[in-house]
Design a protein around this motif. Structure first.
Motif, short mmCIF file in Angstrom:
data_model
loop_
_atom_site.label_atom_id
_atom_site.label_comp_id
_atom_site.label_asym_id
_atom_site.label_seq_id
_atom_site.Cartn_x
_atom_site.Cartn_y
_atom_site.Cartn_z
N TYR A 44 71.69 -64.30 -33.30
CA TYR A 44 72.54 -63.14 -32.99
C TYR A 44 72.79 -62.34 -34.26
O TYR A 44 72.90 -62.90 -35.36
CB TYR A 44 73.88 -63.60 -32.42
CG TYR A 44 73.86 -63.83 -30.93
CD1 TYR A 44 74.59 -63.01 -30.06
CD2 TYR A 44 73.12 -64.87 -30.38
CE1 TYR A 44 74.57 -63.22 -28.70
CE2 TYR A 44 73.10 -65.09 -29.01
CZ TYR A 44 73.83 -64.26 -28.17
OH TYR A 44 73.81 -64.46 -26.81
N ARG A 104 74.59 -51.18 -28.92
CA ARG A 104 73.41 -51.65 -28.19
C ARG A 104 73.68 -53.01 -27.55
O ARG A 104 74.52 -53.78 -28.00
CB ARG A 104 72.22 -51.77 -29.14
CG ARG A 104 71.84 -50.47 -29.84
CD ARG A 104 70.59 -50.69 -30.66
NE ARG A 104 70.25 -49.52 -31.46
CZ ARG A 104 69.20 -49.45 -32.27
NH1 ARG A 104 68.40 -50.51 -32.39
NH2 ARG A 104 68.94 -48.36 -32.95
N ARG A 105 72.91 -53.32 -26.50
CA ARG A 105 73.03 -54.64 -25.86
C ARG A 105 72.31 -55.71 -26.66
O ARG A 105 72.67 -56.88 -26.61
CB ARG A 105 72.48 -54.57 -24.44
CG ARG A 105 73.26 -53.64 -23.52
CD ARG A 105 72.68 -53.62 -22.13
NE ARG A 105 72.70 -54.95 -21.52
CZ ARG A 105 72.21 -55.21 -20.32
NH1 ARG A 105 71.62 -54.25 -19.61
NH2 ARG A 105 72.27 -56.44 -19.82
N SER A 106 71.28 -55.32 -27.40
CA SER A 106 70.55 -56.25 -28.27
C SER A 106 69.91 -55.44 -29.39
O SER A 106 69.85 -54.21 -29.33
CB SER A 106 69.47 -57.01 -27.48
OG SER A 106 68.49 -56.11 -26.98
N ARG A 120 75.44 -59.39 -31.21
CA ARG A 120 74.40 -58.92 -30.31
C ARG A 120 73.16 -59.78 -30.51
O ARG A 120 72.76 -60.09 -31.64
CB ARG A 120 74.04 -57.46 -30.61
CG ARG A 120 75.19 -56.48 -30.37
CD ARG A 120 75.51 -56.35 -28.89
NE ARG A 120 76.57 -55.37 -28.64
CZ ARG A 120 77.86 -55.67 -28.49
NH1 ARG A 120 78.23 -56.95 -28.58
NH2 ARG A 120 78.74 -54.73 -28.26
#
Length: 291
Positions: free
Chosen positions: A162, A174-176, A248
């Protein structure tokens, strides 16, 4: 011949019970054995401790002093035995940053259910072996190689990596993220116990600078302040939420291998049950384990 613990126990039994016969009954032995043991103590000390006649059994002056010391000695021995029993009952598990992450509590509860009177005690230690070679723990959870021939390790499972970002960082929305998103950025790294190394970025496009820290608290502090970004194992994200820091997933980063380490010459008695339990948790739906 030196005085022995059995000599002291027998003397105290005679004093407390009042007669050789009653002492023999309390010790589940014969009166003759009690008499021989007291005589052996007197030979070891070179002095009489009991005055015996057909009508009286009493302590001598030396005996009175010896009894006081004998009680203290036996109390200390009992305390030592209790300490050893308690130490055996609990299994101390070291970790540098984040124990077993989201599996930690479940593993502790399952262990207590299947091992009454025993507990898994997690001990944080920011050393390369998470307290193992320092003698602070019985086993340790490691997320980086430790080339020490005195130790043995076993794979428990794997965890995703992460990114740790300040809440107002441009990447936080952002989600990732990807490893390439760290290009030119300052990355906070604990070179002693962290899992982030230059090997994550084998080619061009890596971080612009490294900010060296010591331990997870300092790591989180510089990230929350926007002074650096970080990459870590999923367990850190689960176990160390911090205001001002968001985590993330890094979708193209290799996973982090999670291993258990112990002394090769003296593995704990409950090693196999612990390995099985933790591996089951990592392999369970929603967990992550190696193929």
């Amino acid at each position: 011949m030196d005085a022995e613990l059995r000599h002291l126990r027998t003397l105290l039994a005679v004093v407390d019970e009042g007669t050789f016969t009653a002492a023999a009954a309390a010790l589940h032995t014969s009166q003759a054995s009690v008499s021989r043991t007291v005589a052996a103590l007197e030979r070891a000390l070179g002095a009489r401790v009991l005055r015996r006649t057909t009508r009286e059994l009493a302590l001598t002056t030396v005996g009175t002093r010896v009894v006081g010391h004998a009680r203290r000695v036996l109390e200390e021995v009992a305390a030592m035995q209790r300490a050893a029993t308690e130490a055996r009952a609990d299994l101390r598990v070291g970790y540098a940053w984040a124990a077993l992450g989201r599996h930690t509590t479940a593993v502790q509860r399952r262990w207590s259910d299947s091992h009454p009177g025993s507990a898994l005690v997690f001990v944080q230690s920011n050393t390369p072996t998470a307290g193992l070679t320092e003698g602070a723990v019985d086993v340790s959870v490691l997320r980086r190689p430790v080339p020490d021939p005195r130790l043995r390790t076993a794979l428990l499972g794997e965890e995703r990596r992460y990114a740790a970002l300040a809440a107002d960082d441009v990447l936080a929305g952002r989600r990732s993220v990807r490893l390439g998103d760290f290009a030119g950025r300052t990355v906070a790294v604990d070179v002693r116990t962290g899992t982030t190394t230059d090997e994550l970025w084998p080619g061009p496009g890596g971080p612009g600078a490294v900010r060296t820290v010591r331990g997870v608290d300092e790591w989180l502090t510089v990230i929350a302040a926007g002074q650096a970004v970080g990459v870590t194992a999923e367990a850190t994200a689960r176990q160390h939420p911090r205001p001002g820091v968001v985590y993330r997933p890094v979708r193209d980063a290799p996973p982090v291998a999670v291993r258990l380490a112990w002394w090769a010459a003296s593995p704990p008695a409950e090693l196999e049950p612990l390995l099985q339990l933790v591996r089951e948790r990592y392999a369970a739906p929603g967990g992550r384990t190696s193929s």
